[in-house]
Design a protein around this motif. Structure first.
Motif, PDB file in Angstrom:
ATOM      1  N   PHE A 203      12.513  -5.314   6.459  1.00 35.28           N
ATOM      2  CA  PHE A 203      12.166  -5.071   7.695  1.00 35.28           C
ATOM      3  C   PHE A 203      10.684  -5.124   8.075  1.00 35.28           C
ATOM      4  O   PHE A 203       9.885  -4.704   7.186  1.00 35.28           O
ATOM      5  CB  PHE A 203      12.722  -3.476   8.258  1.00 35.28           C
ATOM      6  N   VAL A 204      10.336  -5.599   9.234  1.00 36.36           N
ATOM      7  CA  VAL A 204       9.005  -5.725   9.624  1.00 36.36           C
ATOM      8  C   VAL A 204       8.905  -4.819  11.144  1.00 36.36           C
ATOM      9  O   VAL A 204       9.577  -5.217  11.979  1.00 36.36           O
ATOM     10  CB  VAL A 204       8.415  -7.122   9.911  1.00 36.36           C
ATOM     11  N   GLU A 230      -0.149  -4.228  11.933  1.00 35.48           N
ATOM     12  CA  GLU A 230      -1.058  -3.218  12.992  1.00 35.48           C
ATOM     13  C   GLU A 230      -2.427  -3.732  13.134  1.00 35.48           C
ATOM     14  O   GLU A 230      -2.852  -4.210  11.920  1.00 35.48           O
ATOM     15  CB  GLU A 230      -1.116  -1.864  12.270  1.00 35.48           C
ATOM     16  N   VAL A 231      -2.765  -3.820  14.243  1.00 39.06           N
ATOM     17  CA  VAL A 231      -4.134  -4.211  14.622  1.00 39.06           C
ATOM     18  C   VAL A 231      -5.345  -3.258  14.421  1.00 39.06           C
ATOM     19  O   VAL A 231      -6.478  -3.806  14.172  1.00 39.06           O
ATOM     20  CB  VAL A 231      -4.204  -4.927  15.913  1.00 39.06           C
ATOM     21  N   ALA A 239      -0.868   3.593   7.129  1.00 42.65           N
ATOM     22  CA  ALA A 239       0.436   2.658   6.881  1.00 42.65           C
ATOM     23  C   ALA A 239       0.450   2.455   5.231  1.00 42.65           C
ATOM     24  O   ALA A 239       1.328   2.527   4.433  1.00 42.65           O
ATOM     25  CB  ALA A 239       0.496   1.578   7.557  1.00 42.65           C
ATOM     26  N   ALA A 240      -0.898   1.709   4.777  1.00 38.48           N
ATOM     27  CA  ALA A 240      -1.009   1.584   3.484  1.00 38.48           C
ATOM     28  C   ALA A 240      -0.940   2.628   2.562  1.00 38.48           C
ATOM     29  O   ALA A 240      -0.191   2.502   1.324  1.00 38.48           O
ATOM     30  CB  ALA A 240      -2.599   0.745   3.212  1.00 38.48           C
ATOM     31  N   LEU A 241      -1.661   3.829   3.016  1.00 34.95           N
ATOM     32  CA  LEU A 241      -1.442   4.941   2.114  1.00 34.95           C
ATOM     33  C   LEU A 241      -0.122   5.602   2.121  1.00 34.95           C
ATOM     34  O   LEU A 241       0.169   6.343   1.314  1.00 34.95           O
ATOM     35  CB  LEU A 241      -2.742   6.140   2.597  1.00 34.95           C
ATOM     36  N   VAL A 246       1.326  -3.749   4.531  1.00 32.13           N
ATOM     37  CA  VAL A 246       0.623  -4.144   5.625  1.00 32.13           C
ATOM     38  C   VAL A 246       0.078  -5.332   6.077  1.00 32.13           C
ATOM     39  O   VAL A 246      -0.752  -5.998   5.052  1.00 32.13           O
ATOM     40  CB  VAL A 246      -0.485  -2.768   5.608  1.00 32.13           C
ATOM     41  N   GLY A 247       0.224  -5.815   7.313  1.00 31.55           N
ATOM     42  CA  GLY A 247      -0.439  -7.156   7.720  1.00 31.55           C
ATOM     43  C   GLY A 247      -0.785  -6.957   9.211  1.00 31.55           C
ATOM     44  O   GLY A 247      -0.440  -6.097   9.655  1.00 31.55           O
ATOM     45  N   GLY A 248      -1.424  -8.186   9.446  1.00 36.11           N
ATOM     46  CA  GLY A 248      -2.209  -8.270  10.915  1.00 36.11           C
ATOM     47  C   GLY A 248      -1.224  -9.396  11.608  1.00 36.11           C
ATOM     48  O   GLY A 248      -0.149  -9.911  11.121  1.00 36.11           O
TER      49      GLY A 248
END
Length: 399
Positions: A203-204, A230-231, A239-241, A246-248
């Protein structure tokens, strides 16, 4: 066995009875309002999803003396609830199959009824009042959503000369309704609409605000593999923690487009999934939205460039792409947990909390608008804390 036709108003009444029986916070407010009558002499104009929980909110306001003129939001109106509310003497516009043009006409009809208090969702009423130069007759109002709050502080800034309490600015609502209730209902709706498995599926989730957080966490709790787009650097860091990939935007239109099997938008902003994404997305991907406005997925562009569009179900479309790939679109890009088949929306407990925030904020507007500043603002702190105390007691959290 012969099917027996059920009157829509009777079906709506039966559904509302169950909901009403499980909303103790609104029941207490309804009894309080019946004595204090804070809305006597006021006409409340509403644009909000018309479903059973909203009906209980409107009953609560009517018990306080309010005259109600209401319409729903596009694509989420439940006809049996409309029939029930009309039977209670309320002026209610709209139907589930309304076109967008018909919906706009219903919003205009609410404004034409000359309400002096607005209960808004997406700032549609506030925008029309400002456009028509009618703001002087409005005492104040509430706004349910982040999307509406953004409009009030953006395109409508300086044009709203009355107080608007943005319910979604409440931390109480963010935790109880947006994170946990939206998270739960979106995952439930995905499973109900598609009958697909969550465990092991990729899922994204676009957006890591309170709703996106909830969706991502609940998907993972059900065994999904989840990436977040997330921008905002701080939200991306969170989100990473929290353990998510995570990506943009670049990754959404690149590696994540090919990695994901299901894409859920939760940003409140337009043009998240665009033709650039459609060109890259993996064959068979499922696209869904849980934001208020149906603009996060560019459905018009998707269908304009399609080789074929096939409706498989009332909430599922198969969109064939020119190169032979296809994607699945849920609920036409509208809020999947309220616009899809057999919509349930957020949990009863969360909406009991959220609609008590609405009720007490509207009471503050009706009784003491002069104590509030002009324009968009959060729920007063004393209301937030009082409702937190009542919710903890209702939950039996000390047991």
């Amino acid at each position: 066995m012969t099917d027996v036709a059920v009157d829509p108003a009777e079906r709506g009444a039966a559904r509302v009875r169950w909901i009403r029986s499980r909303m103790p916070l609104l029941a207490a407010a309804r009894a309080q309002f019946a004595e204090s009558r804070p809305f006597s002499g006021h006409r409340i104009g509403m644009s909000l999803h018309l479903e059973p929980k909203t009906a209980v909110l409107l009953e609560t306001l009517a018990a306080g003396g309010a005259e109600i003129v209401a319409t729903g939001n596009h694509g989420s109106t439940q006809d049996d609830v409309v029939a029930f509310l009309r039977g209670q003497g309320m002026t209610v516009f709209g139907a589930r199959d309304d076109t967008l043009e018909q919906h706009h006409a219903h919003v205009a009809a609410v404004v034409d009824a000359e309400p002096d208090i607005l209960l808004d969702n997406g700032a549609d009423l506030a925008a029309l009042v400002a456009e028509r130069g009618l703001a002087a007759r409005i005492v104040g109002g509430t706004e349910e959503t982040t999307s509406g709050g953004d409009r009030l502080r953006g395109e409508l800034a300086g044009r709203i000369p009355f107080p608007v309490v943005v319910i979604n600015d409440s931390l109480l609502k963010a935790i109880g309704e947006n994170k946990h209730a939206v998270g739960q209902s979106v995952v439930e709706s995905f499973m109900r609409l598609t009958n697909l498995m969550v465990p092991g599926r990729r899922f994204v989730v676009a957006g890591y605000g309170w709703c996106g957080r909830g969706v991502a966490h609940y998907l993972r709790q059900f065994g999904g593999k989840v990436a977040v787009v997330e921008v905002d650097e701080l939200k991306a860091f969170e989100a990473a923690l929290d353990g998510f990939r995570v990506g943009g935007p670049e990754q959404l239109n690149g590696d994540l487009a090919r990695w994901g099997e299901v894409f859920i938008t939760a940003t409140g902003h337009p043009d998240i999934l665009t033709p650039t994404f459609f060109d890259a997305v993996a064959d068979g991907a499922v696209l869904a939205n849980c934001g208020h406005f149906p603009w996060e997925i560019d459905v018009a562009a998707l269908k304009a460039g399609a080789a074929s569009v096939e409706r498989l179900d009332d909430a599922i479309e198969r969109i064939g792409l020119p190169d032979g790939r296809h994607v699945i679109l849920l609920a036409e890009g509208r809020m999947m947990n309220l616009a899809g088949r057999e919509p349930k929306g957020n949990s009863l407990e969360s909406m009991d909390l959220g609609f008590l925030l609405q009720s007490l904020s509207l009471e503050r507007v009706a009784r003491d608008a002069a104590s509030l500043r002009v324009g968009a603002q959060p729920v007063p702190d004393d209301i937030d804390r009082e409702i937190a105390r009542r919710m903890l007691a209702a939950m039996g959290a000390d047991r």
